[in-house]
Structure formats: structure tokens, C-alpha cells
Design an enzyme around this catalytic site. Structure first.
Site, PDB file in Angstrom:
ATOM      1  N   ASP A   1       9.472 -48.038 -45.353  1.00 17.13           N
ATOM      2  CA  ASP A   1       9.454 -48.221 -43.978  1.00 17.13           C
ATOM      3  C   ASP A   1       9.371 -47.273 -42.865  1.00 17.13           C
ATOM      4  OD1 ASP A   1       9.524 -49.513 -41.382  1.00 17.13           O
ATOM      5  OD2 ASP A   1      11.118 -51.021 -41.971  1.00 17.13           O
TER       6      ASP A   1
ATOM      7  N   SER B   1      14.034 -56.639 -38.242  1.00 15.79           N
ATOM      8  CA  SER B   1      13.316 -56.194 -37.278  1.00 15.79           C
ATOM      9  C   SER B   1      13.890 -56.331 -35.853  1.00 15.79           C
ATOM     10  CB  SER B   1      12.003 -56.398 -37.617  1.00 15.79           C
ATOM     11  OG  SER B   1      10.789 -55.749 -36.390  1.00 15.79           O
TER      12      SER B   1
ATOM     13  N   HIS C   1       7.123 -51.555 -43.290  1.00 15.55           N
ATOM     14  CA  HIS C   1       7.997 -52.368 -42.679  1.00 15.55           C
ATOM     15  C   HIS C   1       7.727 -53.900 -42.916  1.00 15.55           C
ATOM     16  CE1 HIS C   1      10.530 -53.577 -39.216  1.00 15.55           C
ATOM     17  NE2 HIS C   1       9.627 -54.238 -38.476  1.00 15.55           N
TER      18      HIS C   1
END
Length: 340
Positions: A287, A133, A316
Site C-alpha cells: 500500500d 481507509s 491499498h
């Protein structure tokens, strides 16, 4: 063990603003070998901290990827966060730059600060740089701008530039914070109600409808209010309020939005082609925030890159929830061609 690195000199940000002093909290595990090269450096995500053993436990320990007996593992609480590093509410920040007035810290600034810690620890070479991320954005920037420092790179659920979709989610969260009068008034303890609402918005991008429909369903057809899903959003929002600074959250969301590897280059593709490390890009099929297509894009333009997709219902958040699967697949990849 936890430590704090203090840089007692002005630290200039890319936007021209200057922080008079810099503090970076970091945690290390294991011992650095004599040549300073048995290093795994972990870049953490938005609301995590430097204690990677706590938030990525399935990857930490003997025989796992983050093996403290074999490697010197480093994780730094990035500049702008609120777990010991200089951020929006830190005491060392002058009042004119405090809280909602904290200047933009972009990914370049974070990686520049990492270079100070790297030198402080006498690290010569990084065997594996890994991040997911926002942490993946940091790792990619590092690999583009300091390509000869890294042997292997692994990024999960991240991107080469933050997408309009991701920016829209972050903007919506900032709108929630700005709707809180205590945040607008820049009160020292302000923004908590706004942060609670912002976290509720964020969760909808982190998870999927499938996992919500499975885990937050009702047991009765008669209920007309006080729904399980509503309680869950309230609980998760309050949980973050109790551990995170609203002003830091606001600032970090802008950090993420500012990410674009193409800045300073003729194109994003040209930037990615600067990466010299053997690279693994990990996507999560469900995601919606950092899509698998974005990981395929990275793998396509990085010269020596592999792509793997995980099939998870967690969206995610799969990069955290599916720790055992992630550990096994990255460990297998990492142990291939060990002499690279």
C-alpha cells in the site's frame, strides 16, 4: 435491512456551518440483543455505501466476522456521501450550500452524526468497531473521543492523520474536477468528465505497478495506441461516474484531508493513548497510499494494540480484494479473549 434516520433539527458542523436537517441512510443485519451490546459497527470507505454485505462479501455471513446470526451489524452511509445520506446534492440542503458550495464535513462531524444513529438504535456497547481507509479514520476518531463505547477496534489501511502524500493525491483529483467547466459552473449534472479524470488519478494510488503490469499488459509488440491500460482507466473512471456524485467526491476528499487525531490534543500520540479498546491494526505491505508504517505507528501508540501486515500485490485495494485472508485473520483475533 436499509433504513433512513432523519434528524429534524439543525445540525451544526465543527466549522460553524449548519445543516437544517440531517438524513443518514443505514443498513442493519441480525437482531440487537436485550442488553443492546451484541454490535459490530462497520465504517465504510470513500465511495462505498451502507450495504457491507455487497462490498465486503468475504467478511459477511454465518461463521464469518460479520455473522448476522450472532451479532447486530450496523453500517451507516456517512454524512457527506451520496447513497441516501445528506450530501452535496441532497434535496434537503439549501441552494446556497449545494454542490461545490457544500461545507467541509470533517471526521468529527461524521462521528457526531453516528452518535445520533447509535442512540436511535438503542445501542449500549459496540463489541467491534471496524473500518478501512477513510472508514478507519472514522473508527479511530470514534475510539479517541468516545473511548468507553467500544470493546474492540480494528482498523485497516488507514492513519492517525492524513499524510502530505495522500493530500497531494486528493488535491490532484480536485484539480481534475475543477478543470471541468460544468463543475465550476455548479451545474446540477456537472463534473462528470472531471470525476472520470479524478478516478483515474485515484486508481494509481489504490493499486501498484506490479498488478498493472500483470493485468494490463499488451499481447502484441506492434501496438502503438489504444493500450489496454488506457482502456482500463477509462472504464473505471466511467464506472464511477455512473454511480457517484462528483460534488460529493470533491467534498469527501476534503473530509479525508482534514483528518488529524491530534486536533484538540497536545499531540497525536496523546490522542491515540486515549483509546481503551483492544485494537488490531492491519497494514498492506504494498500500500503506497496508507503505508504499513502508518499502521505500525498506530499500534505503537495505542495502549493495547496488535499489528498484522498482509502481503498483497493489490496495494491499498488489498483491503477489499483480499477479503478471505482479512476475514480469517480478524476473526481469529476477534475470538481471542471474548470476555474483554
Amino acid at each position: 435491512m436499509p433504513n433512513v434516520f432523519i434528524y429534524n433539527k439543525p445540525f451544526e458542523l465543527e466549522n460553524g456551518k449548519t445543516l437544517p436537517v440531517l438524513k443518514l441512510a443505514y443498513t442493519t443485519y441480525g437482531k440487537l440483543n436485550s442488553d443492546g451490546g451484541n454490535v459490530i459497527w462497520v465504517c465504510h470507505a470513500l465511495t462505498a455505501d451502507s450495504n457491507v454485505d455487497q462490498w465486503w462479501p468475504d467478511l459477511y455471513g454465518q461463521g464469518r466476522l460479520l455473522d448476522y446470526k450472532e451479532y447486530f451489524i450496523v453500517c451507516v452511509n456517512f454524512l457527506g456521501s451520496c447513497y441516501g445520506s445528506t450530501g452535496a446534492s441532497s434535496s434537503e440542503v439549501p441552494e446556497s450550500l449545494k454542490r461545490k458550495n457544500f461545507p467541509l464535513v470533517n471526521i468529527a462531524d461524521i462521528v457526531k452524526a453516528y452518535q445520533l444513529v447509535k442512540a436511535h438504535l438503542n445501542i449500549k456497547k459496540i463489541q467491534l468497531l471496524i473500518g478501512a481507509s477513510l472508514g478507519g479514520q472514522q473508527a479511530l476518531h470514534w475510539a479517541v473521543h468516545y473511548p468507553n463505547q467500544i470493546k474492540k477496534l480494528c482498523v485497516l489501511a488507514t492513519n492517525a492523520f492524513h499524510s502530505p502524500w495522500g493530500i497531494a493525491f486528493n488535491a490532484s483529483q480536485r484539480f481534475a474536477l475543477e478543470a471541468d467547466k460544468s463543475f465550476r459552473d455548479n451545474e446540477p449534472e456537472g463534473g462528470k468528465l472531471g470525476l472520470k479524470a479524478a478516478r483515474s488519478i485515484a486508481l494509481l494510488s489504490y493499486r501498484t505497478s506490479k498488478i498493472y503490469n500483470l493485468s494490463q499488459s499488451e499481447s502484441s509488440n506492434e501496438k502503438q495506441n489504444h493500450f489496454v491500460a488506457e482502456s482500463y482507466q477509462n472504464y473505471q473512471g466511467q464506472k464511477l461516474v455512473e454511480r457517484f456524485c462528483p460534488y460529493a467526491y470533491y467534498a469527501i476528499s476534503k473530509t479525508m484531508d482534514s483528518h488529524n487525531l491530534g486536533r484538540g490534543f497536545s499531540s497525536v500520540k496523546k490522542a491515540l493513548q486515549r483509546i481503551e479498546a483492544k485494537t488490531l491494526c492491519v497494514g498492506i505491505k504494498s500500500d503506497i497510499l496508507f503505508t504499513s508504517d502508518e499502521q505500525r505507528y498506530l499500534a505503537h501508540y495505542i495502549n493495547d494494540a496488535d499489528f498484522i501486515e498482509i502481503d498483497s500485490i493489490y496495494g491499498h485495494d488489498g483491503f477489499l480484494v483480499e477479503g478471505k485472508i482479512i476475514n480469517n485473520l480478524i476473526l481469529k483475533w476477534f475470538n481471542e479473549n471474548p470476555n474483554l
